[in-house]
Scaffold this active site. Structure first.
Site, PDB file in Angstrom:
ATOM      1  N   ASP A  76       0.821  -1.204   0.000  1.00 16.02           N
ATOM      2  CA  ASP A  76       0.000   0.000   0.000  1.00 16.02           C
ATOM      3  C   ASP A  76       0.861   1.263   0.000  1.00 16.02           C
ATOM      4  O   ASP A  76       0.481   2.276  -0.575  1.00 16.02           O
ATOM      5  CB  ASP A  76      -0.931  -0.002   1.214  1.00 16.02           C
ATOM      6  CG  ASP A  76      -2.038  -1.045   1.083  1.00 16.02           C
ATOM      7  OD1 ASP A  76      -2.225  -1.577  -0.026  1.00 16.02           O
ATOM      8  OD2 ASP A  76      -2.714  -1.325   2.091  1.00 16.02           O
ATOM      9  N   THR A 190      -8.437   2.784   7.508  1.00 15.97           N
ATOM     10  CA  THR A 190      -7.936   1.466   7.906  1.00 15.97           C
ATOM     11  C   THR A 190      -6.417   1.472   8.089  1.00 15.97           C
ATOM     12  O   THR A 190      -5.804   0.406   8.211  1.00 15.97           O
ATOM     13  CB  THR A 190      -8.315   0.407   6.855  1.00 15.97           C
ATOM     14  OG1 THR A 190      -7.936   0.865   5.562  1.00 15.97           O
ATOM     15  CG2 THR A 190      -9.809   0.148   6.879  1.00 15.97           C
ATOM     16  N   ALA A 191      -5.813   2.655   8.116  1.00 20.34           N
ATOM     17  CA  ALA A 191      -4.363   2.755   8.249  1.00 20.34           C
ATOM     18  C   ALA A 191      -3.995   3.294   9.637  1.00 20.34           C
ATOM     19  O   ALA A 191      -4.383   2.729  10.650  1.00 20.34           O
ATOM     20  CB  ALA A 191      -3.811   3.638   7.121  1.00 20.34           C
ATOM     21  N   TYR A 192      -3.270   4.396   9.689  1.00 27.64           N
ATOM     22  CA  TYR A 192      -2.754   4.941  10.953  1.00 27.64           C
ATOM     23  C   TYR A 192      -3.899   5.286  11.909  1.00 27.64           C
ATOM     24  O   TYR A 192      -3.810   5.073  13.116  1.00 27.64           O
ATOM     25  CB  TYR A 192      -1.911   6.174  10.640  1.00 27.64           C
ATOM     26  CG  TYR A 192      -1.097   6.725  11.782  1.00 27.64           C
ATOM     27  CD1 TYR A 192      -0.712   5.930  12.858  1.00 27.64           C
ATOM     28  CD2 TYR A 192      -0.665   8.050  11.767  1.00 27.64           C
ATOM     29  CE1 TYR A 192       0.059   6.438  13.893  1.00 27.64           C
ATOM     30  CE2 TYR A 192       0.099   8.570  12.792  1.00 27.64           C
ATOM     31  CZ  TYR A 192       0.460   7.764  13.855  1.00 27.64           C
ATOM     32  OH  TYR A 192       1.208   8.275  14.878  1.00 27.64           O
ATOM     33  N   SER A 193      -4.990   5.805  11.376  1.00 27.83           N
ATOM     34  CA  SER A 193      -6.129   6.162  12.214  1.00 27.83           C
ATOM     35  C   SER A 193      -6.673   4.939  12.946  1.00 27.83           C
ATOM     36  O   SER A 193      -6.960   4.986  14.147  1.00 27.83           O
ATOM     37  CB  SER A 193      -7.230   6.802  11.355  1.00 27.83           C
ATOM     38  OG  SER A 193      -8.403   7.033  12.115  1.00 27.83           O
ATOM     39  N   LEU A 194      -6.816   3.826  12.239  1.00 23.63           N
ATOM     40  CA  LEU A 194      -7.347   2.611  12.850  1.00 23.63           C
ATOM     41  C   LEU A 194      -6.457   2.121  13.984  1.00 23.63           C
ATOM     42  O   LEU A 194      -6.946   1.677  15.028  1.00 23.63           O
ATOM     43  CB  LEU A 194      -7.497   1.520  11.784  1.00 23.63           C
ATOM     44  CG  LEU A 194      -8.086   0.188  12.262  1.00 23.63           C
ATOM     45  CD1 LEU A 194      -9.514   0.372  12.769  1.00 23.63           C
ATOM     46  CD2 LEU A 194      -8.050  -0.843  11.139  1.00 23.63           C
ATOM     47  N   ALA A 214      -2.720   9.029  21.245  1.00 24.48           N
ATOM     48  CA  ALA A 214      -2.420   8.981  22.683  1.00 24.48           C
ATOM     49  C   ALA A 214      -2.864  10.253  23.398  1.00 24.48           C
ATOM     50  O   ALA A 214      -2.053  10.971  23.983  1.00 24.48           O
ATOM     51  CB  ALA A 214      -0.919   8.740  22.899  1.00 24.48           C
TER      52      ALA A 214
END
Length: 294
Positions: A76, A190-194, A214
């Site tokens: 990806d 579905t990447a860093y956010s997930l 965080a």
């Protein structure tokens, strides 16, 4: 297709196991008498590093000419890189997955021949995926300002958490005290956010998601907003700097820089098979709903 079809090929030069698949791809395109151009770094990797013969019409560093399709050979990340090079040229991108997950690049190496036949037969669809852009007030940066997945504001290295004051369409939203904030598209959900607790958003949905990284407060949660919104961010940091990461490519900026994030005026076109099923992809790639007890 009766006319000669032109392709621009991007690839990941760190995966040696892709050489057999690359050879197969170029052989198929040669049989079709296609006009093929290969990204210069990938071409060197194949010809010098892997000692392959790569029949092509030329190499390129900047995609500043017209092609019919772009082929991304990698994971990806490689597809995101190809998308940033394509920009607003409205060229369909075909993702051949040579990585691990392959969520965006979902054509496997064993399906290369079928994929090329699909392109020549016109037996495909193109999905238009929204792109977001970041504009700066104050210091600017040299990298790409456009993201298919996400734009993240992050603390630098091991610095203390940063303070991010967010506005939506000029109205005060909240003051985030966190390691960062991710503004993601549905494609990037579905990447860093997930990985930071953000929701999965169906592709082609007309929304953005703000996901804190965080957060210091437990009552700060991901927020879904209309795609038409303009997100304005002011950042404070003990180091007086912060990072802005555009699809993972980060740049350092001083805290006096204000950011405006909004939908770009173009989309990225990704080729999918006609029977492509997003829900099936969720189940297969993300093991969505899988019960490990069974």
């Amino acid at each position: 297709m009766k006319k000669k079809v032109t392709f621009a090929v991007f690839g990941n030069e760190y995966q040696t196991r892709k050489s057999t698949s690359a050879q197969k791809l170029f052989s198929l395109l040669s049989e079709k008498k296609a006009e093929v151009y290969v990204e210069k770094i990938f071409y060197r990797f194949l010809t010098e590093g892997q000692q392959l013969s790569v029949p092509c019409a030329g190499t390129f560093s900047v995609l500043d000419f017209d092609v019919d399709f772009v082929i991304s050979m990698g994971g990806d990340g490689t597809l995101l890189k190809a998308a940033s090079k394509v920009g607003n040229r409205n060229v369909p991108i075909v993702g051949i997955n040579m990585g691990r997950l392959g969520y965006l690049a979902d054509i496997s190496p064993t399906e290369i021949e079928r994929a090329i036949r699909m392109l020549y037969d016109g037996a495909y669809i193109t999905e238009r995926h929204a792109v977001i852009e970041v504009a700066t007030e104050g210091k600017d940066f040299a990298g790409s300002h456009f993201a298919l997945n996400d734009i993240a504001i992050l603390k630098q290295d091991n610095a203390s958490m940063i303070t991010i004051r967010a506005k939506i369409d000029g109205d005060n939203l909240v003051k985030y005290q966190a390691d960062g904030l991710i503004v993601s598209t549905p494609t990037g959900s579905t990447a860093y956010s997930l990985s930071n607790g953000g929701p999965i958003i169906m592709p082609l949905t007309d929304v953005l998601c703000l996901t804190p990284v965080a957060p210091h407060s437990l009552n700060i949660r991901p927020l879904v907003i209309p795609m038409s919104s303009v997100v304005t961010l002011d950042i404070e940091s003990r180091s007086h700097t912060f990072l802005v990461a555009v699809d993972g490519r980060s740049e350092k900026l001083p805290e006096t820089t204000r950011l405006h994030i909004r939908k770009a005026d173009y989309d990225v076109c990704i080729v999918k098979r006609r029977r492509h099923n997003y829900v099936a992809t969720l189940r297969e790639k993300m093991m969505w709903g899988a019960d490990m007890r069974e």
